[in-house]
Every structure is written in C-alpha cells, then in structure tokens.
Design an enzyme around this catalytic site. Structure first.
Site, PDB file in Angstrom:
ATOM      1  N   GLU A 164      -4.421  -8.882   0.650  1.00 33.49           N
ATOM      2  CA  GLU A 164      -5.148  -8.700   1.918  1.00 33.49           C
ATOM      3  C   GLU A 164      -6.631  -8.807   1.622  1.00 33.49           C
ATOM      4  O   GLU A 164      -7.131  -8.142   0.707  1.00 33.49           O
ATOM      5  CB  GLU A 164      -4.851  -7.341   2.567  1.00 33.49           C
ATOM      6  N   GLU A 185       0.826  -1.217   0.000  1.00 27.32           N
ATOM      7  CA  GLU A 185       0.000   0.000   0.000  1.00 27.32           C
ATOM      8  C   GLU A 185       0.856   1.262   0.000  1.00 27.32           C
ATOM      9  O   GLU A 185       0.614   2.209   0.752  1.00 27.32           O
ATOM     10  CB  GLU A 185      -0.956  -0.001   1.194  1.00 27.32           C
TER      11      GLU A 185
HETATM   12  C1  GAL Z   1      -4.293  -2.542   5.449  1.00 28.44           C
HETATM   13  C2  GAL Z   1      -2.798  -2.510   5.694  1.00 28.44           C
HETATM   14  C3  GAL Z   1      -2.446  -3.376   6.877  1.00 28.44           C
HETATM   15  C4  GAL Z   1      -3.331  -3.048   8.027  1.00 28.44           C
HETATM   16  C5  GAL Z   1      -4.752  -3.297   7.653  1.00 28.44           C
HETATM   17  C6  GAL Z   1      -5.641  -2.992   8.857  1.00 28.44           C
HETATM   18  O1  GAL Z   1      -4.696  -1.450   4.716  1.00 28.44           O
HETATM   19  O2  GAL Z   1      -2.074  -2.961   4.601  1.00 28.44           O
HETATM   20  O3  GAL Z   1      -1.110  -3.153   7.246  1.00 28.44           O
HETATM   21  O4  GAL Z   1      -3.149  -1.726   8.362  1.00 28.44           O
HETATM   22  O5  GAL Z   1      -5.082  -2.474   6.569  1.00 28.44           O
HETATM   23  O6  GAL Z   1      -6.892  -3.475   8.711  1.00 28.44           O
END
Ligand code: GAL
Length: 909
Positions: free
Chosen positions: A600, A518
C-alpha cells in the site's frame, strides 16, 4: 511432447488414440439451456441459478436459535477509528448455553482440511428443520422477487444515525433469507448434484427440503455443498438460505446477500473434484513450455473404478473462443479410485511454440484451456476445463519482478470489491470497466484488498493482462473490529485459505499470494510469526509455484513476522509513516534475499473537482480543517497534496521509491473510491482515497499517475479549472501533471515562468498565479523537444447537457451494462466545472440500473432516476432488457439546459 505417462500407480493400459476417440464420442459441455435429454447424457453441467429467487430481509416469524455462534457484545463505537489503529486481543465470549449452528456448519469445510483428525463430524439432529420457511410448501409469495447477484443493502435507506464505523451508511448488517426451487429431473438420478456459491455475505446456512445441508461464514470465500443425498428426483426441491451479516464486522462496506453468482453443478459420481486441477508450467522458453497437470478425481459411487484422464490443450482467441485443433495432448494418466475416495492423477507434456501470457502494454495475455476427459470403462464420465496461461515470473531482490524476461515495475492499485452504485453485487462489465480505466492510466497490477475477489474478476485480469496479488484476510486472531474474521480464525483459516488457493491457482494473472493485511500479529513477536508460518505452509502445500507476501504497516525489519514470507510487503512504511523515517533501506539490509514491494502506498485523499484555498507550499500533508479539508462540506481538496495521517501524496511515495530502486513497485491505496471507510469525514458515504471517484470519473490524480506510469504519452494536465468568479486578483496556484521535464505556463498569454523538473519532483507548480478569467495554458518539453500542451478556459453559465457512452453496443442479456456520462457544458461546449444541476434520466428500450456523481457526501439513493451533477458530471448505468432488440435511448434532461440523448445498440444473446 512428452510421451512418458507420469501418473501415479499402474502404467496406462489404454492408448491415447482410444482415449481421444472416447472423448470425441463422449459429450459436449452442457450449458444452462440444455434440454433434459442432453442433460442426461452430458458428463458435467453448470447451470446458472441466479434467477427465480425470493428474498426476505430479517427473520420470518418464529425463526430463532439460528445463530452460527455466540458473539461478543458490541459496545464501543467504531466511528472514525484510524485505519492503522493497533488491533486488539480477542474478547473471551461468554457462552450462555444457547443453541448455535456451528457444529452443523463446520463439516462443510472438511474437503479443505488436510489432517483427517481435524475434520468435523456432523452432530445428530437437524436444527431449523421444522421451520415453515425451509419447507417446500411454505408460501413465500410475499417475499420479494430478486435476481442474483443481489446486495440487499445498496438500496438503502442511508442510515441517519451512527455508529456506522467503516462499514458505511448503508444497512449491510442483519439477517436475510433467500428461497428458490431447483429443477432436478428424474433423469438426474445417480448423478452428483452440487450447489456452488461464489460468495454469500455472510454466515450462510443452507437447507434443502427442510434438511440443514451446511453453510459458510466468511463472506468472501467461494464454496460448495453436496446436495446429492437430500435431492428429490423429479419432485420439488426447495432451497432456503439464511445469511446473518454481523455489525462491526468490517472496516469498509461489505454489502449483504447472495452478492455473487450461484450455480448448480451436476456430474457423474466419478468426476473431477471441486477446483480439482493444478496446472503449472515449470519450464518456459520461446520454443516450448513444459506443462504439468494434477487432476484430483472424486469417486462418489459405491464401487471402485478404474479411471483414465486425458488432457488436451487448446489456445484461446482474445474473445475466449477455442482454437480449432488441440495445441498439445498431455500424457494419459490412470489409476483405480476406491468407492467414496479421491485420488490425484498426474500428467505432463510439452507445448511447442507457446504463446506466452504477459502483462500489458508490452506483452500479450495469451491464454489456453486444458480440457480433461475422464473415462471409465471406455465412456467419458467428465469433461473439465482448466483455463491457464504460460508465463515465467522471476522475483529478483535487486531488480524486482520479471515476467518472461521483461522487468515489470509494479504499477498497481488496491481495490475493494464494491462496484460503487451497484454495491457489492458483482457485475462483470462493471468490473471490466474498472480495469479498462486503470489500464488507460497505465496501471498493470491490482491487489485484491483484503479478501478473495469474485472469480470472474480474475478471469478479466487474465484476459486483460493485469498482474494480481490475491489476498485472503484482513485479520488473523487479533481483532480490528469486534465481530470481524478473528472470531472464526481458529476454525476457518485453513479452509478459507485453501479455498482461495485451489480456486485461483491456475490464473496466470496471479503472481503472489498475500496471507494478510496489517494484522495484529505484527506486534506479537514469535507467537504472531508462528501464525504467519502456518499460513505460509498451507500456501506451499497448495501452490509451491508462487511466493507469499503479507502487508505490514508496523512490523520492522528486526522483528520476526517479515521473515516468514517470501516477498516483503510494506504498507506506507517505505515513505515513512507520520514522523517515522522511510523503512526501505532497513528492510533491504535485513532481507537482502527478498523482494520488497509497497503493498500500500499513498492513501492520498481528494474529492474530484474540489479545490480549496490557500494551498500550502508543502508536497504532502495530512488533511486538517483549512489545510486540504473542509469539515463543513466534508470535501478534501483536489490539489492532490493531502493524505491520510499515516499516508503521503503520490509525489512523496515516488521519491521514496525512486531513492530505493530495488523496490519492485507499488499498489496505491486505492484505484477507485469505495463505499465505507470515508477517512477523514466519517459521516460521508464513501472513501476519498480513490484515484478515480465512486462513479468512475478520474480525479486530477489520475493524470499524475498517468504521467509517471505512461511516460511515453504526450499529455499535460492542468489543475485547477479556470472558472472562479469572485477570485479575481487572488493567488490561485496552478499545478501541471505531465511526463515532460520542462514547462512554461501562460495566463491570458502572459508567461508565469518556465520551469525544469528537478530530481524527485513529479509535478510542475506555479503557486503565485493571480486569477483572472480567460485562459491558462501550459507548454511542455521533454529532452528539449516539444512534448505536449494544454489550455483550460473560463466557462460561462451552464447551457446544455452532453452525453457519452462507454460502448456503442451491449448484449441484451439483462446483465451487460452501458455507462453513460453526462457533462454539463456552457454554450461553447466547455465543462461548467462547478455545475450541480439536477439531471433526470429516462431510458427507452432498456432499464436504468443506477445513477451516481462521485460526490462522497451525496445521500441521494443510487436507484434514483434524477441526480445532481457533482462538479459538472453525472453518471447513468443502463442495461438492455433480456432479449431486447435495441436500440436503447438514454435521455438526460435538466431544467433550463439543452437535453442530451445517447443511443446504444443491443444485441440479443
Ligand atoms: C490501510 C489499510 C487499508 C485502509 C487504508 C486506509 O492501513 O490496510 O485497508 O484502511 O489504510 O487509508
């Protein structure tokens, strides 16, 4: 077997037989316990120096001017900043002309900088060299005795006042000093002596005998310092290490200190370079595997030498022992290496009937080790082990990842590096337990978010057949927090990325390299993509055998950044972030030649065992007061419908994946709860996103994933618990997680209806059940056949404690651990699901290391020997004293409840 040597330079003048004889006559690999005499003859020693350290929190009097660089002022609070907030431009730092150490630290990176013109020369002078605390004679008797791995922050105290931001409420930032004497006997004269640090959090500066030797800023990299020129043979050698962990430098808890293993490595001046082997298996079939090995040799002597390398391959047993006979021998390679120079020798060979490495559960993670002997003038001068596995990974844009011909849906999780109550201090057993829990759930992959892990975690993934995405950075030039990696990206991205690649490239578990998470460069068009291209280029130089990826939560399919990597990694965009439509089809259309993966997914939130009412009828919702969240208790409902604002429930993520079957799978945010980043309640201690809580207890979500990831498992899981005094007559929704496709629910024998699961539905729900004490039972069918059933009964008052251990026997090495779960049960043995009784632990024959209960709002110290249960459960982490002969007895007591005892055997090492 390949007979033709494939080495650079001259053809071999030494026969393989002669080399093998030299190897056998040579030496064994020495271990920490070697005698000085063995040490003098062993070609390579790797000595653990985890013990015997002294530690001081803060700078001793008089220590000043030791900052790595001038840092920007931090003014804005980071509390509650959304994880997906847009990163910002780096600030211009005003250099007020103060002395900084950067110029003396940068040369440590030289071996990892490709272009000689970009390497750093050490300036004159020796900063800090006159400080008393770096001198051998300094009295550190009042510094604290510590054993590594050590995290200075995990003992607290918990911070009572913000801003703590995502770094959490433990004092991880600040300065810490470590001192230790090294034993370097006179017999080591002429050898090279290296300090190998697997991770120091962060901005390390190292002095030996008062000389500044070097250091390393990024806390997650492993690195090496050459101590040789500064060593006093047979005399006192004093190491002093200063760490300086900046505030506002992370979005999660980083820990602080020498939090991984530290080694002293001793070699002949002619030796295999640091992480100096690269082994690949470019052709693999059931009948044979082609093995190619490059060995980089450093010649630190003052003479040119002719060096020969011979490598034997041994199969490893499941417990890591070598097979008795070499499974193959690679072609010998030899060349001349100039004084002070390095050179790479190439060998190859074929391995007949290879035992392939493959992921669980359908394949076996068979491993090998390549043992390379370096010979100079007929004498073995080094013996170097390269563990590896033979496997073939194919990435197919239409069907995803294939390992050894089997299509593997990626059922992965993201994890941070902390180990809950143990903090960031690495412990092999604690990491292994996490992998075991994940495999029990059906997970087959881990993404190392967002930094290189402890190397032993990758060894464990190799051993257990877990696929890995290894990731290097959470930020590039753009900043996420004021003092994060962006400050040093220009100087350090190359050495840090090469350090990860060289260290990790022989692990069979790793299937892809992620160059970022990100990053702010997503928003920058071509200039951002250029940075991505430079990083991908470095990966190709170090390891052309694996694809690259980059986790993107914002870049769209018509932007330049996605195009620079081989595998499109999407964070949350597949299911759609907030009101955005799902992005899988657009990426598929724009990149028909690239595999698409959810790097993710979900970011679903919950607190184990906390059910809140009313339960909305939706399948996925952001947490709001009264809708999945209670700001007063800071708990998130365990109905497993709620998520971060940009995330979605597992159910919604799966619908998006299943509607786009070309998607290779997912890495859930996260497998385990972690310290810091406690979205949505920023004054809690730990995250809510884990499928498993911080103590390692599964939340209900564990069974939702298990139902999908292990569809053959006959399992049904009911939520909530059925002990609700005061809710009689009220609507109390019941949800069931199972791989079955039809289910009927009964409350005290009365049917609540039989339901079939429709396409893209992943749970059964009866939302209008009226609570009455007694029992709730589900009967499940799959394909018309009986599949599973489960019954949950109303518990009465807590009456007793019950203890269970994760393993009946542990090693008495002072490191191995047993995890003891204590359950609060009623007289009939049912878990009292809301019990929060205070439980006290005593341990006989061992030490209590930490306790936890998985409550994200608990501020009891992790080191406390008594702790309240959280929704019926509490955990004790116990180790045997070094050399203890066992057994260890753990006794759990609680006022008014029957005591529980657990006995664990201890085996002296
Ligand atoms: C994502 C990020 C993770 C964590 C997550 C929290 O955007 O890549 O590191 O912050 O959200 O839910």
């Amino acid at each position: 077997m390949m007979d033709q040597p494939h080495a650079t330079g001259v053809s071999p003048k030494i026969s393989r037989r002669a080399l093998l004889a030299a190897t056998a006559a040579g030496a064994m690999v020495a271990t920490a316990g070697s005698t000085a005499r063995a040490a003098a003859t062993a070609p390579r020693e790797r000595l653990s120096i985890n013990d015997g350290w002294r530690f001081l929190h803060g700078d001793p009097a008089g220590a000043s001017g030791l900052d790595y660089d001038v840092r920007p002022n931090v003014e804005a609070s980071q509390d509650g900043k959304a994880a997906d907030a847009r990163p910002e431009d780096a600030e211009a730092v005003k250099d007020a002309g103060q002395a900084v150490l950067k110029a003396w630290i940068l040369p440590t990176a030289n071996a990892l900088i490709r272009d000689p013109a970009k390497r750093h020369a050490r300036p004159a002078g020796d900063p800090g060299g006159d400080l008393p605390c770096v001198q051998p004679g300094f009295d550190d008797g009042d510094w604290r005795k510590v054993t590594l791995p050590h995290d200075w922050a995990i003992e607290g105290p918990w911070l009572t006042k913000g801003p703590y931001g995502g770094m959490g409420r433990l004092p991880s930032w600040g300065v810490g000093w470590y001192r230790r004497k090294l034993d370097i006997p006179a017999g080591d004269r002429g050898r090279s002596i290296f300090l190998d640090i697997e991770g120091a959090m962060s901005y390390a500066t190292v002095w030996l005998n008062g000389r500044l030797v070097g250091g390393w800023p990024y806390g997650y990299s492993s690195w090496r310092l050459d101590l040789t020129p500064h060593v006093v043979h047979g005399g006192v050698n004093q190491l002093a290490i200063r760490l300086d962990n900046p505030p506002a430098s992370a979005r999660w808890y980083p820990g602080g200190g020498l939090y991984r293993n530290v080694w002293l490595t001793k070699t002949h001046p002619v030796h295999v370079a640091h992480w100096g082997t690269r082994l690949t298996t470019p052709q693999v079939s059931a009948r044979s595997a082609m093995v190619e090995l490059e060995v980089t040799v450093d010649n630190a002597s003052s003479r040119e030498v002719a060096v020969q390398a011979l490598t034997e391959l041994f199969a490893l047993e499941a417990d890591g022992r070598w097979g008795r006979r070499a499974a193959a021998v690679l072609s010998p390679a030899q060349d001349r290496v100039a004084a002070g120079a390095a050179l790479t020798l190439k060998s190859s060979g074929s391995l007949a009937d290879p035992h392939l490495w493959g992921p669980r559960p359908n394949q076996t993670p068979n491993r090998y080790v390549a043992v390379t002997s370096l010979t100079v003038a007929g004498r073995v001068v080094d013996r170097y082990e390269t563990p590896f596995g033979v496997r073939q990974v194919r990435w197919d844009p239409a069907t995803g990842v294939h390992v050894n011909g089997e299509r593997i849906e990626i059922k992965g999780v993201n994890n941070h590096h902390d180990l809950g109550a143990l903090g960031a201090a690495f412990n092999r057993r604690a990491a292994e337990r996490q992998l075991e829990i994940l495999q029990e759930m059906g997970a087959n992959a881990v993404r190392m978010s967002h930094n290189p892990p402890a190397p032993e975690l990758l060894d464990l993934c190799d051993e257990k057949g877990v696929l890995v995405i290894d990731e290097v950075f959470d930020s590039w030039r753009q900043k996420k927090t004021p003092l994060d990696f962006h400050l040093i990206f220009p100087d350090w991205h190359e050495p840090d990325l090469r350090a990860m690649l060289r260290r990790d490239r022989n692990h069979p578990s790793i299937i892809a390299w992620s160059v970022g998470n990100e990053v702010g460069e997503q928003y920058m068009g071509e200039p951002g993509a250029d940075i991505g291209r430079a990083l991908v280029q470095i990966v190709r130089e170090e390891d052309p055998s694996r694809p690259t990826t980059n986790a993107m939560n914002w870049a769209k399919s018509d932007m330049p950044l996605p195009g620079v990597v081989d595998v499109i990694g999407l964070n949350y965009q597949g299911a759609g972030i907030r009101s955005q439509p799902g992005q899988f089809p657009a990426f598929r259309q724009a990149f028909p030649d690239k595999v698409i993966l959810s790097t993710e997914s979900a970011s679903a939130l919950s607190s184990r065992g906390e059910y809140q009412f009313p339960v909305p009828g939706v399948i996925s919702a952001p947490v709001r007061p009264g809708v999945g969240g209670d700001p007063k208790t800071r708990q998130v409902s365990a109905y497993e419908l709620f998520a971060a604002d940009f995330g979605s429930s597992p159910d919604r993520s799966w619908a998006a994946q299943d509607q786009n079957p070309f998607v290779a799978g997912e890495f859930v945010w996260t497998g385990f709860d972690y310290l810091g980043e406690p979205t949505p309640y920023y004054d809690a201690r730990s995250s809510y996103s884990g499928i498993v809580d911080l103590a390692g207890f599964p939340k209900d979500r564990f069974y939702l994933y298990q139902a999908r990831w292990r569809p053959e498992l006959r399992m049904a899981h009911i939520l909530p618990h059925w002990t609700w005094p005061g809710r009689e007559g009220e609507a109390t929704p019941v949800h069931v997680f199972t791989a079955g496709d039809e289910a009927e629910l009964f409350v005290n024998g009365k049917s609540q209806g039989r339901k079939k699961r429709a396409a893209f539905e992943y749970r059964f729900r009866w939302d209008y059940v009226t609570y009455e004490p007694g029992e709730v039972k589900v009967v499940v069918w799959k394909g018309g056949e009986d599949w599973a059933s489960q019954t949950v009964r109303t518990a009465s008052a807590p009456a007793r404690l019950e203890a269970t251990v994760d393993r009946p026997r542990i090693k008495a090495d002072g490191v191995d651990l047993t995890f003891v779960t204590v359950r609060i049960a009623d007289a009939a043995g049912l878990t009292a699901p809301r019990a929060d009784n205070l439980v006290a632990f005593t341990v006989e024959g061992g030490d209590l290391v930490a306790t936890d209960n998985g409550d994200p709002t608990s501020f009891a110290p992790f080191q406390a020997s008594s702790r309240k249960a959280f929704n019926g459960l509490v955990l004790a982490i116990v180790r045997a004293g070094p050399g203890a002969r066992g057994p260890i007895t753990v006794i759990a007591t609680s006022s008014g409840l029957q005591t529980a005892r657990a006995t664990i055997g201890a085996t002296p090492p």
